[in-house]
Design an enzyme around this catalytic site. Structure first.
Site, PDB file in Angstrom:
ATOM      1  CG  ASP A   1      -1.615  -1.159   1.483  1.00 31.23           C
ATOM      2  OD1 ASP A   1      -2.169  -1.790   0.290  1.00 31.23           O
ATOM      3  OD2 ASP A   1      -2.002  -1.779   2.803  1.00 31.23           O
TER       4      ASP A   1
ATOM      5  CD  GLU B   1      -8.677  -2.473  -0.751  1.00 26.84           C
ATOM      6  OE1 GLU B   1      -9.499  -2.389   0.076  1.00 26.84           O
ATOM      7  OE2 GLU B   1      -8.203  -3.152  -1.505  1.00 26.84           O
TER       8      GLU B   1
END
Lengths: 210, 507
Positions: B26, B197
């Site tokens: 991420d 997401e």
């Protein structure tokens, strides 16, 4: 020049090649040099490879071939034949050597043309490039230094061969080339470019007067 | 971001990688400050990775080490939880804003704000202040406030935050560019996508692009993560994919899926290097060449038909290098020899003029047509000069002096996404070299000098910019340029010109 005027009169197709004006001339809007001294063609083998062209142009064909700045009508003897220099102005970006030779009743195939012009620069210009195109192979010198060679059978393309960055000195700069043609059409074009690939302004062509 | 704790453990594990320590999950947008690249990632305290060149990365502690108390502020912890995931980073004025996910038991989560003035941990001014929670989800609503993506609208300078995950909608709120907090905290967030997401926006030519990540994460090579996108004329949407399906209804044109030995791309971030050179950062859930761990990657960003497209960093191989300006190919300036040897004009069997045109072996005289072997340097280099040779361009004719081997230069560093390359005539050590005059030459051997190290960035149209690492005695960055049809040189890169655009084609 008289001879050439006769040629012009006999060939309407030569309308783009005109007689020399009396004064210095500026390049055209795109920077192309339009006034040249051209020697009548020399018969050669017409080989166009790198090695063959380099060997050919380094062969001594006439005295002072790398230094002479001829005048219109000057004559040289090459292989027993007397050849004359002619001043040629073109109205286009290129100079049509096929028309030039054909009009003189000279061969157009398997020939070598020597060409010269003199560029007058109002100041020293650093980092400029000579950009040329030719049909077919050609080798070019600026102030005696070889700066471009392009080889093999090829058509004239604007800015085909471009020199490395060079300096035009203030005053007269001699541009010399040898164009080799094997067969068919033959012509050339040349201009100077600045660091941003724009045509150089402010220079003129100043060939010696008669 | 249905990630498991095991992923956080991976991030702090040693990583054996050619490009330093790229292992992370991420990643934030990669941001450059003072010539150095910074990226933050999921993990305890939000791990920091720094690179001096965009290629070799090293770990440098965590963001929370520079936050008073060493953890999210109390309001963030109250609205969310004590995990620290998926940050994003942007510069706004003289400040940097870091937005980070602070989930508790999902979908109860908050997105916290950290405010700093420098990214350099060595700077005396380095510190991060807690800016409190910016948005949050209460665990019941159709939202999971994680995965922030921050975007500055270039049309008016406004700042926007997208966030969310699979528990409901991807949402959009406007931020105050001065404080980094919500500009209108009482307004309802705008739903702009669903079932995704790692959202973030970019803008180009009047279009707002919303990039999101679909699929599942955090399962190594079994992760189906893939990056998808929609576009809108307004920052608030609606964002439609290439066939008109709204991202609010699950649409999404594929931007990048798994490929090669890299599985599960996610978390797009724009890295705009200027002069028309754009790249994007992402992580792969599993890099099979690095033990299947999650790694950062940086790739070229291309544009085609109004959509971004994932480009490819140049890989080692043998290529012809073709000018986009002229279509002619870069070559060593030696006399070429036709592939298969000299022969007359062929292929005109039966034509009356064949003999006059040279005739010979090429005409096809009824015998079996044998394959002509490819040409390599060993066959034709006998007469090549031993020293330095000029470089020029000619029509590509599969000749040895026109074939270039591009290989990673060992221990030479790199640039965002790629190592420096050496470029040599295939089958030889003759190396493309920049000269102090800003021209090109082929040196007889590769020495590893900076003028023989080449940076090759893919441009928006898929062509490449080719630049030496350095030009001797020059500080000006120069790029390989077609000065003419047959003449290459080095010149200042101009994004609006084909002169400095090149194609690398398989020979």
């Amino acid at each position: 020049m008289t001879v050439y005027r006769t040629i012009l009169a006999s060939l309407a197709i030569l309308s783009v090649l005109v007689c020399r004006a009396a004064t210095a001339t500026a390049p055209d809007a795109e920077g192309f040099l339009q006034r040249w001294m051209i020697l009548e063609p020399i018969g050669v083998a017409g080989q166009l490879t790198d090695g063959a062209v380099q060997a050919l142009v380094k062969t001594a064909h006439f005295p002072d071939q790398f230094t002479v700045v001829p005048r219109d009508g000057d004559r040289v003897t090459v292989g027993g034949a007397e050849l004359a220099w002619h001043t040629v102005d073109t109205a286009r970006y290129n100079v049509n050597l096929y028309h030039f030779a054909y009009g003189l009743k000279k061969p157009t195939s398997n020939v070598l043309f020597w060409i010269v012009t003199v560029v007058e620069s109002p100041r020293e210009m650093i980092g400029v490039r000579l950009a040329i195109g030719s049909n077919a192979a050609s080798v070019w010198w600026v102030n005696g230094a070889e700066v471009i060679g392009i080889y093999n059978d090829r058509q004239t393309v604007i800015d085909d061969g471009v020199s490395k960055r060079l300096t035009l000195k203030k005053g007269q700069n001699v541009i010399r080339a040898a164009v080799v043609n094997a067969g068919g059409a033959t012509d050339f074009c040349a201009r100077f470019l600045d660091a941003d690939d724009r045509p150089i302004r402010g220079i003129t062509v100043a060939l010696p007067q008669l | 971001m249905r990630r498991a704790v095991v992923l956080a453990l991976l991030i702090v594990s040693p990583v054996l990688a050619l490009d330093g320590q790229p292992g992370m999950h991420d990643p934030s947008t990669v941001v450059m400050q003072d010539g150095r690249f910074y990226v933050y990632a999921t993990g305890n305290g939000l791990p920091i990775a720094i690179s001096d060149d965009g290629w070799t990365w090293r770990r440098k502690g965590t963001l929370m080490q520079a936050v008073p108390g060493g953890k999210p502020g109390p309001d963030v912890l109250a609205r969310g939880g004590n995990n620290t995931w998926a940050p994003d980073l942007i510069r706004s004025g003289d400040k940097y804003f870091v937005y980070y996910s602070a989930p508790g038991t999902q979908p109860k989560s908050a997105i916290g704000l950290l405010i700093g003035t420098t990214l350099d941990p060595e700077s005396p001014d380095y510190k991060w202040e807690d800016g409190g929670p910016v948005v949050w989800s209460d665990g019941v609503e159709d939202s999971n406030a994680i995965d922030p993506g921050v975007f500055r609208d270039p049309t008016n300078g406004s700042l926007w935050l997208t966030y969310g995950s699979y528990f409901g909608y991807i949402r959009l709120v406007e931020l105050d560019p001065k404080s980094g907090k919500r500009l209108y905290p009482n307004r309802k967030a705008i739903d702009i996508a669903i079932n995704s997401e790692a959202s973030i926006m970019i803008f180009r030519d009047g279009w707002y692009y919303l990039l999101v990540t679909h699929g599942s994460c955090c399962a190594g090579a079994n992760s189906s993560y893939n990056i998808r996108m929609g576009r809108a004329r307004k920052v608030t949407g609606p964002f439609l994919d290439n066939i008109g399906i709204d991202l609010l209804q699950g649409g999404g044109k594929l931007f990048l899926g798994s490929g090669g030995r890299s599985i599960g791309p996610g978390h797009f971030g724009l890295l705009d290097l200027g002069e028309g050179v754009q790249k994007f950062s992402l992580h792969f859930e599993a890099d099979l060449d690095r033990g299947g761990i999650s790694v950062l990657d940086i790739r070229p960003l291309l544009w085609r038909d109004g959509w971004p497209e994932a480009g490819s960093n140049l890989t080692a191989g043998t290529y012809q290098i073709e000018s986009a300006r002229t279509g002619t190919a870069l070559e060593m300036a030696v006399q070429g020899i036709p592939v298969g040897g000299p022969r007359g004009r062929g292929g005109r069997a039966g034509a009356g003029g064949a003999a006059a045109r040279g005739g010979g072996a090429g005409r096809g005289d009824g015998g079996p047509a044998e394959p002509v072997p490819s040409q390599d340097a060993a066959q034709v280099s006998e007469n090549w000069p031993a020293g330095a040779v000029d470089v020029r361009m000619s029509p590509y004719m599969l000749q040895a002096q026109q074939k270039w081997t591009v290989a990673t230069a060992p221990n030479a560093g790199g640039y965002p996404g790629s190592p420096y390359f050496k470029i040599t005539i295939a089958g030889t050590d003759r190396a493309l070299t920049a000269t102090r005059e800003g021209e090109l030459v082929i040196a007889p051997a590769f020495t590893g000098a900076a003028e023989q190290l080449w940076r090759v960035d893919q441009l928006a149209d898929g062509t490449y910019r080719v630049m030496p690492k350095a030009v001797p005695e020059s500080k000006e960055p120069l790029a390989l340029s077609a000065a003419g049809f047959s003449t290459p040189t080095l010149a200042r890169f101009r994004a609006d010109s084909d002169r400095q655009r090149w194609r690398f084609r398989a020979p």
